[in-house]
Design a protein around this motif. Structure first.
Motif, PDB file in Angstrom:
ATOM      1  N   GLY A  81       0.845  -1.187   0.000  1.00 18.46           N
ATOM      2  CA  GLY A  81       0.000   0.000   0.000  1.00 18.46           C
ATOM      3  C   GLY A  81       0.881   1.237   0.000  1.00 18.46           C
ATOM      4  O   GLY A  81       2.108   1.146   0.151  1.00 18.46           O
ATOM      5  N   PHE A  82       0.255   2.380  -0.162  1.00 14.75           N
ATOM      6  CA  PHE A  82       0.951   3.665  -0.188  1.00 14.75           C
ATOM      7  C   PHE A  82       0.265   4.601   0.788  1.00 14.75           C
ATOM      8  O   PHE A  82      -0.971   4.652   0.835  1.00 14.75           O
ATOM      9  CB  PHE A  82       0.922   4.247  -1.602  1.00 14.75           C
ATOM     10  N   VAL A  83       1.049   5.336   1.575  1.00 15.42           N
ATOM     11  CA  VAL A  83       0.506   6.256   2.573  1.00 15.42           C
ATOM     12  C   VAL A  83       1.231   7.585   2.475  1.00 15.42           C
ATOM     13  O   VAL A  83       2.461   7.618   2.326  1.00 15.42           O
ATOM     14  CB  VAL A  83       0.652   5.709   4.014  1.00 15.42           C
ATOM     15  N   ALA A  84       0.484   8.670   2.573  1.00 12.86           N
ATOM     16  CA  ALA A  84       1.075  10.008   2.628  1.00 12.86           C
ATOM     17  C   ALA A  84       0.220  10.870   3.542  1.00 12.86           C
ATOM     18  O   ALA A  84      -0.931  10.531   3.837  1.00 12.86           O
ATOM     19  CB  ALA A  84       1.180  10.622   1.235  1.00 12.86           C
ATOM     20  N   ILE A  85       0.783  11.977   3.998  1.00 13.83           N
ATOM     21  CA  ILE A  85       0.127  12.828   4.985  1.00 13.83           C
ATOM     22  C   ILE A  85      -0.046  14.236   4.436  1.00 13.83           C
ATOM     23  O   ILE A  85       0.871  14.800   3.825  1.00 13.83           O
ATOM     24  CB  ILE A  85       0.940  12.882   6.291  1.00 13.83           C
ATOM     25  N   HIS A  86      -1.225  14.796   4.694  1.00 11.17           N
ATOM     26  CA  HIS A  86      -1.491  16.211   4.408  1.00 11.17           C
ATOM     27  C   HIS A  86      -2.331  16.769   5.551  1.00 11.17           C
ATOM     28  O   HIS A  86      -3.407  16.250   5.854  1.00 11.17           O
ATOM     29  CB  HIS A  86      -2.237  16.365   3.083  1.00 11.17           C
ATOM     30  N   ASP A  87      -1.833  17.828   6.164  1.00 13.44           N
ATOM     31  CA  ASP A  87      -2.573  18.540   7.208  1.00 13.44           C
ATOM     32  C   ASP A  87      -3.065  17.589   8.300  1.00 13.44           C
ATOM     33  O   ASP A  87      -4.227  17.616   8.706  1.00 13.44           O
ATOM     34  CB  ASP A  87      -3.737  19.313   6.594  1.00 13.44           C
ATOM     35  N   ARG A  88      -2.149  16.722   8.750  1.00 13.23           N
ATOM     36  CA  ARG A  88      -2.379  15.779   9.860  1.00 13.23           C
ATOM     37  C   ARG A  88      -3.332  14.630   9.506  1.00 13.23           C
ATOM     38  O   ARG A  88      -3.681  13.828  10.367  1.00 13.23           O
ATOM     39  CB  ARG A  88      -2.867  16.507  11.127  1.00 13.23           C
ATOM     40  N   ILE A  89      -3.735  14.554   8.253  1.00 13.06           N
ATOM     41  CA  ILE A  89      -4.546  13.416   7.805  1.00 13.06           C
ATOM     42  C   ILE A  89      -3.653  12.495   6.985  1.00 13.06           C
ATOM     43  O   ILE A  89      -3.105  12.901   5.953  1.00 13.06           O
ATOM     44  CB  ILE A  89      -5.741  13.864   6.955  1.00 13.06           C
ATOM     45  N   ALA A  90      -3.469  11.268   7.448  1.00 11.39           N
ATOM     46  CA  ALA A  90      -2.757  10.259   6.675  1.00 11.39           C
ATOM     47  C   ALA A  90      -3.767   9.548   5.778  1.00 11.39           C
ATOM     48  O   ALA A  90      -4.840   9.144   6.238  1.00 11.39           O
ATOM     49  CB  ALA A  90      -2.069   9.259   7.589  1.00 11.39           C
ATOM     50  N   VAL A  91      -3.435   9.424   4.521  1.00  9.83           N
ATOM     51  CA  VAL A  91      -4.333   8.775   3.569  1.00  9.83           C
ATOM     52  C   VAL A  91      -3.636   7.549   3.001  1.00  9.83           C
ATOM     53  O   VAL A  91      -2.487   7.617   2.558  1.00  9.83           O
ATOM     54  CB  VAL A  91      -4.735   9.729   2.431  1.00  9.83           C
ATOM     55  N   ILE A  92      -4.341   6.442   3.024  1.00  6.21           N
ATOM     56  CA  ILE A  92      -3.802   5.214   2.453  1.00  6.21           C
ATOM     57  C   ILE A  92      -4.425   4.985   1.083  1.00  6.21           C
ATOM     58  O   ILE A  92      -5.637   5.113   0.902  1.00  6.21           O
ATOM     59  CB  ILE A  92      -4.023   4.012   3.394  1.00  6.21           C
ATOM     60  N   HIS A  93      -3.581   4.722   0.118  1.00  2.00           N
ATOM     61  CA  HIS A  93      -3.995   4.502  -1.264  1.00  2.00           C
ATOM     62  C   HIS A  93      -3.440   3.161  -1.740  1.00  2.00           C
ATOM     63  O   HIS A  93      -2.432   2.669  -1.226  1.00  2.00           O
ATOM     64  CB  HIS A  93      -3.423   5.592  -2.181  1.00  2.00           C
ATOM     65  N   ALA A  94      -4.082   2.621  -2.763  1.00  2.00           N
ATOM     66  CA  ALA A  94      -3.553   1.444  -3.468  1.00  2.00           C
ATOM     67  C   ALA A  94      -3.224   0.295  -2.515  1.00  2.00           C
ATOM     68  O   ALA A  94      -2.197  -0.373  -2.653  1.00  2.00           O
ATOM     69  CB  ALA A  94      -2.313   1.823  -4.284  1.00  2.00           C
ATOM     70  N   LEU A  95      -4.102   0.068  -1.538  1.00  2.00           N
ATOM     71  CA  LEU A  95      -3.907  -1.067  -0.632  1.00  2.00           C
ATOM     72  C   LEU A  95      -4.261  -2.343  -1.384  1.00  2.00           C
ATOM     73  O   LEU A  95      -5.389  -2.496  -1.875  1.00  2.00           O
ATOM     74  CB  LEU A  95      -4.789  -0.909   0.603  1.00  2.00           C
ATOM     75  N   GLU A  96      -3.303  -3.238  -1.481  1.00  2.00           N
ATOM     76  CA  GLU A  96      -3.480  -4.429  -2.309  1.00  2.00           C
ATOM     77  C   GLU A  96      -2.917  -5.644  -1.591  1.00  2.00           C
ATOM     78  O   GLU A  96      -1.787  -5.619  -1.077  1.00  2.00           O
ATOM     79  CB  GLU A  96      -2.773  -4.255  -3.649  1.00  2.00           C
ATOM     80  N   THR A  97      -3.708  -6.694  -1.541  1.00  2.00           N
ATOM     81  CA  THR A  97      -3.276  -7.972  -0.972  1.00  2.00           C
ATOM     82  C   THR A  97      -3.211  -9.005  -2.082  1.00  2.00           C
ATOM     83  O   THR A  97      -4.145  -9.112  -2.892  1.00  2.00           O
ATOM     84  CB  THR A  97      -4.262  -8.450   0.115  1.00  2.00           C
TER      85      THR A  97
END
Length: 240
Positions: free
Chosen positions: A158-174
């Protein structure tokens, strides 16, 4: 009710290649990275003239017109429907404070940057190809990838990044053989631990409503729906 700061975090952590204002619309070039980075959005008062001009821009760029319609934009949705736009891919936007996630276990995986070859292979199996990897590469710091493991086997990413104290997870793949074994939940904990260490206070994501298994998992983890959107598209170019 949609939360504007959440949509700002979604875009900042999964950015288009380029964006520009066309009257009340924001027009995006996603460089083949999917609907989310390629759709135009309405950010002001709708007029027929502004919509005509935005459609003309899609046609000039030899693109099918694509709009993201957010909760509360029912009037805009109706206008597009009357113009013959097809609706697809309803999406729920979820968020939870980081303290709702259990601490990660070391054996479940770790964070890394940049993406490794095995992560790219797992993403590719799930339809996440080079154009989306490019999105990750151009996203500002702080960011990381997740590598989930089952035993000694890399089995999720998966991919995680932060903006303005919100962490967003993208492309979570199993990986397919590893599904329904708790790995997605474990990777959410890995993401939450990393986000906490980098100054975030919440973890958010987007999931299509068709993915009922994922919606059930995220609900069980304490995530709450705070926004929604769908897309409308129309072929303006005359090409298939």
């Amino acid at each position: 009710m949609n939360r504007p700061e959440l949509f700002q975090a979604f875009e900042a952590t999964w950015p288009p290649l380029a964006r520009e204002s066309l009257g009340p619309f924001t027009y995006r070039d996603g460089a083949g990275g999917g609907s989310r980075v390629s759709a135009a959005t309405l950010d002001g008062a709708l007029t027929d003239t502004a919509l005509d001009e935005t459609e003309a821009r899609f046609a000039k760029d030899e693109r099918n017109a694509l709009f993201q319609i957010r909760g509360g934009e029912e009037a805009f949705d109706t206008v597009l429907g009357a113009r013959g736009y097809r609706m697809f891919d309803p999406v729920a936007c979820l968020i939870a404070p980081l303290d709702r996630f259990a601490p990660a276990q070391a054996e479940d995986g770790y964070v890394a940057w940049p993406p490794t070859a095995i992560q790219k292979e797992i993403w590719a199996e799930g339809g996440i190809g080079p154009s989306r990897i490019e999105i990750m590469l151009r996203t500002p710091e702080p960011k990381c990838t997740l590598l989930g493991r089952l035993g000694d086997t890399p089995a999720g990413t998966g991919f995680v990044a932060i903006h303005d104290r919100i962490a967003v997870i993208h492309a979570l793949e199993t990986a397919l053989p590893a599904r329904r074994q708790g790995l997605a939940s474990a990777m959410m904990s890995i993401a939450a631990d990393w986000a906490r260490a980098h100054g975030a206070d919440s973890l958010a994501l987007q999931v299509t409503r068709a993915n009922t298994a994922a919606l059930a998992l995220y609900s069980a983890l304490g995530m709450e729906e705070v926004g929604q959107y769908h897309y409308r598209t129309k072929n303006l170019t005359g090409h298939p």
